[in-house]
Design a protein around this motif. Sequence first.
Motif, PDB file in Angstrom:
ATOM      1  N   GLU A 222       0.836  -1.218   0.000  1.00 36.88           N
ATOM      2  CA  GLU A 222       0.000   0.000   0.000  1.00 36.88           C
ATOM      3  C   GLU A 222       0.865   1.261   0.000  1.00 36.88           C
ATOM      4  O   GLU A 222       0.458   2.307  -0.482  1.00 36.88           O
ATOM      5  N   VAL A 225       1.708   2.192  -3.583  1.00 38.01           N
ATOM      6  CA  VAL A 225       0.612   2.876  -4.280  1.00 38.01           C
ATOM      7  C   VAL A 225       0.591   4.354  -3.867  1.00 38.01           C
ATOM      8  O   VAL A 225       0.468   5.256  -4.703  1.00 38.01           O
ATOM      9  N   ARG A 226       0.773   4.591  -2.568  1.00 36.83           N
ATOM     10  CA  ARG A 226       0.739   5.967  -2.061  1.00 36.83           C
ATOM     11  C   ARG A 226       1.939   6.774  -2.564  1.00 36.83           C
ATOM     12  O   ARG A 226       1.788   7.895  -3.051  1.00 36.83           O
ATOM     13  N   GLU A 229       1.730   7.782  -6.237  1.00 38.45           N
ATOM     14  CA  GLU A 229       0.842   8.921  -6.465  1.00 38.45           C
ATOM     15  C   GLU A 229       1.523  10.234  -6.040  1.00 38.45           C
ATOM     16  O   GLU A 229       1.478  11.221  -6.771  1.00 38.45           O
ATOM     17  N   SER A 234       1.481   7.260 -12.592  1.00 36.46           N
ATOM     18  CA  SER A 234       0.133   6.707 -12.715  1.00 36.46           C
ATOM     19  C   SER A 234      -0.057   5.649 -11.620  1.00 36.46           C
ATOM     20  O   SER A 234       0.919   5.170 -11.033  1.00 36.46           O
ATOM     21  N   THR A 235      -1.302   5.258 -11.384  1.00 38.81           N
ATOM     22  CA  THR A 235      -1.567   4.200 -10.396  1.00 38.81           C
ATOM     23  C   THR A 235      -0.845   2.925 -10.844  1.00 38.81           C
ATOM     24  O   THR A 235      -0.947   2.529 -12.011  1.00 38.81           O
ATOM     25  N   ARG A 237       0.202  -0.576 -12.039  1.00 41.73           N
ATOM     26  CA  ARG A 237      -0.520  -1.704 -12.657  1.00 41.73           C
ATOM     27  C   ARG A 237       0.233  -2.961 -12.267  1.00 41.73           C
ATOM     28  O   ARG A 237       1.448  -3.068 -12.528  1.00 41.73           O
ATOM     29  N   LEU A 267       4.613   1.405 -13.704  1.00 44.77           N
ATOM     30  CA  LEU A 267       4.184   2.761 -13.347  1.00 44.77           C
ATOM     31  C   LEU A 267       4.580   3.677 -14.508  1.00 44.77           C
ATOM     32  O   LEU A 267       5.715   3.601 -14.979  1.00 44.77           O
ATOM     33  N   ASP A 313      -7.630   4.825 -16.949  1.00 48.16           N
ATOM     34  CA  ASP A 313      -6.193   4.839 -16.644  1.00 48.16           C
ATOM     35  C   ASP A 313      -5.393   4.163 -17.757  1.00 48.16           C
ATOM     36  O   ASP A 313      -4.355   4.670 -18.197  1.00 48.16           O
ATOM     37  N   VAL A 346      -4.866  -4.475  -7.290  1.00 50.23           N
ATOM     38  CA  VAL A 346      -3.526  -3.861  -7.225  1.00 50.23           C
ATOM     39  C   VAL A 346      -2.753  -4.547  -6.093  1.00 50.23           C
ATOM     40  O   VAL A 346      -1.534  -4.528  -6.051  1.00 50.23           O
TER      41      VAL A 346
END
Length: 376
Positions: A222, A225-226, A229, A234-235, A237, A267, A313, A346
């Motif tokens: 996690e 992901v943070r 961003e 990009s988020t 994949r 990313l 996305d 994810v």
Amino acid sequence: MADTTPAARTEQPGGAIHNDVKEYYGKILQKTSDLKSNACVPSAKPIPAYIRKALEDVHPDVTAKYYGCGLVVPECVEGCRLLDLGCGSGRDCYMLSRLVGRSGHITGVDMTEDQLESARKYVEYHMERFGYKKPNVNFVQGFIESLREAGLEEKSYDIVISNCVVNLSPDKASVLREAYHVLKDGGELYFSDVYSNARISESLRANKVLWGECLSGAMWWEDLVRLAEEVGFSTPRLVTASVISIGNEELERLLGEYRFVSATYRLFKLPKCSEKKSCLVMYDGNITGSEEKFEFDAQYTFKVNEVIEVDGDVANTLKNSRFSEEFTFHSQTSGACATKPKVMPVDPFQLTELLGSAGVVPSSGGCCGAQESCCK
Ligand SMILES: C[S@@+](CC[C@H](N)C(=O)[O-])C[C@H]1O[C@@H](n2cnc3c(N)ncnc32)[C@H](O)[C@@H]1O
């Protein structure tokens, strides 16, 4: 950007963690079998024939010092400029030197002199084997947290790869930020690494063997992901993931309830103001090695000439990256009959559950498998 998680900076480049890792990969380990755990597991996916062939061309002394945990071969690399973060003895660099071809280039960066020495020793061997007059590979000493200080130029790479290295960095935010800076617009960070199911405690992070074995420095997925961003990517994949079974009772006891996976994410560095609207796409089959289908990630496999509905996305990514030429884009109202793939997680732990021991997503019933068709 202030980063307050345990994955954040705990020291300057050249500090204690860097020195311990250098010692581990420069002096303590001499070959793959010296590792004390199975954190460096092979990729969950079968290796495509064209990559297997490229790997066969890598000198055995280089392969003997391979400490990766995944397969870092993104598609459509011919003629591209690549950067490998923490290249070690250079196995992935040499494999990709072959795949990018004479018009492409790959740079490996690593902080450990002994690793670089092993890598540099075989430049001539590989260039001769591939029939290149001018080397398309070079190795640079530097920290992955400060790529620009190591002389790597801003916006100069199409793709940044990394194989089992980011977990070893005491400052993951800087690694992602630097990768973002050196990537061209539309560029991609494609990397395999070890992830944990929760943030690792400070006491385990202080254990040099657990850190060196790519376990206690692992990011909670996690946090990736943070951080992605925050940096502007990009988020992430998720391409693939596989469970790591540690294979060492003493280390397992120390790690208690923590669980680990090896996962590959992609990313992208995309224009900020670009529209994110789902659309219909058709793959043209022109990417070497993906002539019949292009497996973009765990969710999307693009079969040649099949119309697929992609989310906003992915539409944005395909339109603004090196893949833009490889697809025909249709509007949602074009009347085409499209397949809409099931949304995939994810979370790499969730993906490993879905994949199961067979390594593939089971069909959702009927004969249509994981994808459903819909006529627009
Ligand atoms: C687990 S090995 C992986 C090596 C290589 N990617 C492979 O697959 O064989 C980690 C490598 O990353 C390098 N490394 C770790 N932290 C680094 C950092 N902060 N900056 C530069 N290199 C680093 C180490 O020197 C080591 O060669």
